[in-house]
Design a protein around this motif. Structure first.
Motif, short mmCIF file in Angstrom:
data_model
loop_
_atom_site.label_atom_id
_atom_site.label_comp_id
_atom_site.label_asym_id
_atom_site.label_seq_id
_atom_site.Cartn_x
_atom_site.Cartn_y
_atom_site.Cartn_z
N GLU A 87 0.86 -1.18 0.00
CA GLU A 87 0.00 0.00 0.00
C GLU A 87 0.90 1.23 0.00
OE1 GLU A 87 -4.22 1.10 1.81
OE2 GLU A 87 -2.77 0.46 3.32
N ALA A 88 0.65 2.14 -0.93
CA ALA A 88 1.46 3.35 -1.03
C ALA A 88 0.56 4.58 -1.09
CB ALA A 88 2.35 3.29 -2.28
N HIS A 89 0.93 5.61 -0.33
CA HIS A 89 0.22 6.89 -0.35
C HIS A 89 1.22 8.00 -0.64
CE1 HIS A 89 -2.87 4.64 1.89
NE2 HIS A 89 -3.70 5.54 1.41
N ARG A 90 0.90 8.83 -1.61
CA ARG A 90 1.75 9.97 -1.96
C ARG A 90 0.82 11.17 -2.17
NH1 ARG A 90 7.12 10.22 -3.63
NH2 ARG A 90 7.09 7.99 -3.19
N MET A 135 2.30 13.63 2.29
CA MET A 135 2.50 12.28 2.83
C MET A 135 3.22 11.45 1.77
SD MET A 135 -0.23 9.29 3.91
CE MET A 135 -0.97 10.14 5.29
N ARG A 136 4.23 10.70 2.21
CA ARG A 136 4.98 9.80 1.34
C ARG A 136 5.22 8.52 2.12
NH1 ARG A 136 4.08 13.72 -1.36
NH2 ARG A 136 5.46 15.00 -2.63
N LYS A 137 4.29 7.58 2.04
CA LYS A 137 4.40 6.36 2.84
C LYS A 137 4.21 5.11 2.00
CE LYS A 137 3.04 8.18 7.37
NZ LYS A 137 2.09 8.06 8.49
N LEU A 178 6.95 2.36 6.23
CA LEU A 178 8.06 3.28 6.02
C LEU A 178 7.56 4.64 5.53
CD1 LEU A 178 10.33 0.65 4.31
CD2 LEU A 178 10.72 1.62 6.55
N ASP A 179 8.22 5.69 5.99
CA ASP A 179 7.86 7.06 5.66
C ASP A 179 9.03 7.70 4.92
OD1 ASP A 179 7.41 9.88 5.77
OD2 ASP A 179 6.05 9.61 7.47
N TYR A 180 8.86 7.90 3.60
CA TYR A 180 9.92 8.51 2.79
C TYR A 180 10.20 9.94 3.25
CZ TYR A 180 9.18 4.82 -0.73
OH TYR A 180 9.07 3.62 -1.40
#
Length: 306
Positions: A142-145, A220-222, A234-236
């Motif tokens: 799962e990715a959120h940007r 948000m970059r997760k 993980l949090d970019y």
């Protein structure tokens, strides 16, 4: 390592950061700038050095390698001319507007034994190295940007602007062919989609759920990766992470040790090393073309569902 003469084509928001960092990297000689906005080019040259070229032809005579950080619709034409003149290139993402042009550039670079690296900067985020070191067989990603509305890159939709970062990383992590795609997205402030979600099924059974928005009140970059023995979060942006494991019938949580770095600087240092030694880049033109092809499929799926 031979000191490379490097330059930047396009010194807007992203390109000016390339110029700043090249001027700081010891293994590079920051030699030239080319931008159709001459006052802007002069301003950046005054800050960071470099000769302001009057044309792309003049620019190519001043450098051995270059970053191309112009609007996406000009990447193909500029990169083609520079590759034909024997220059190593780092092209900002997305590599081009369409996969056909991307493949053409990748094949030209390969034929001429030139480095073509593409600016998928998250590949140089230490968070990703921490993830790869702990990765076995991802089953669900799962990715959120999310970002506030930008003052740049609105010539392309959010899939090509933001989601493509996560798509390239997911293809790299999963290493399987795409079986099926579901996608939705809507334009809010642009002509193209400003918020989008894609669910991607891979042939090896992994599923990725990817959300991107450029109309969020916060950044948000997760990325979260679930595998049989662990769950990594993980949090970019914050360069932080946690790993959850199942041990003796309980869930344990540990911090992932991450040494903070500036990903863009690491990317440029790596590009200079590749251009100097011939080592293949972390994100080649072919890999970027594959991410672009997936992004274009998602964009078309959004268009057909609208």
């Amino acid at each position: 390592m031979k000191e490379l003469r490097v330059g930047v084509v396009g010194v807007g928001h992203i390109g000016s950061n390339h110029a700043r960092l090249y001027s700081e990297i010891r293994s590079a000689n920051f030699a030239a700038i080319y931008d159709v906005d001459v006052p802007r080019a002069n301003s950046i040259a005054k800050k960071f050095g470099g000769i302001v070229a009057k044309s792309l032809e003049e620019f190519s005579g001043l450098v051995d390698a270059a970053s191309v950080a112009t609007p996406t619709n000009s990447h193909h034409e500029i990169a083609l001319q520079l590759l034909q003149r024997g220059k190593h290139l780092l092209v900002e993402k997305p590599i081009t507007e369409n996969p056909e042009h991307a493949a053409e550039l990748a094949e030209l670079a390969a034929r001429n034994q030139l480095i073509l690296q593409v600016g998928h900067v998250e590949r140089f985020n230490p968070v990703l190295s921490a993830l790869e070191a702990r990765l076995a067989h991802p089953r669900f990603i799962e990715a959120h940007r999310l970002s506030p509305y930008p003052d740049r890159s609105t010539d392309i939709g959010v899939v090509l602007d933001l989601m493509i970062h996560d798509l390239e990383i997911i293809l790299h992590l999963v290493r399987s062919s795409v079986q099926d795609i579901d996608a939705v997205g809507i334009p809010v402030l642009s002509k193209s989609e400003d918020i989008a979600n894609a669910r991607i099924r891979f042939e090896n059974g992994c599923v990725a759920n990817v959300t991107s928005s450029r109309i969020s009140p916060e950044r948000m970059r997760k990325i979260r990766v679930f595998q049989e023995d662990a769950y990594l979060s993980l949090d970019y942006e914050k360069q932080s992470g946690e790993i959850y494991r199942r041990e003796s019938g309980k869930i344990t949580r540990d911090k992932v040790p991450i040494e903070r770095e500036e990903p863009l600087k690491q990317q440029l240092v790596s590009f200079i090393e590749c251009a100097s030694t011939g080592r293949q880049p972390r994100v080649s033109g072919f890999q970027a073309a594959a991410a672009l092809e997936l992004a274009v499929k998602i964009t078309k799926r959004i268009g057909s569902s609208g």
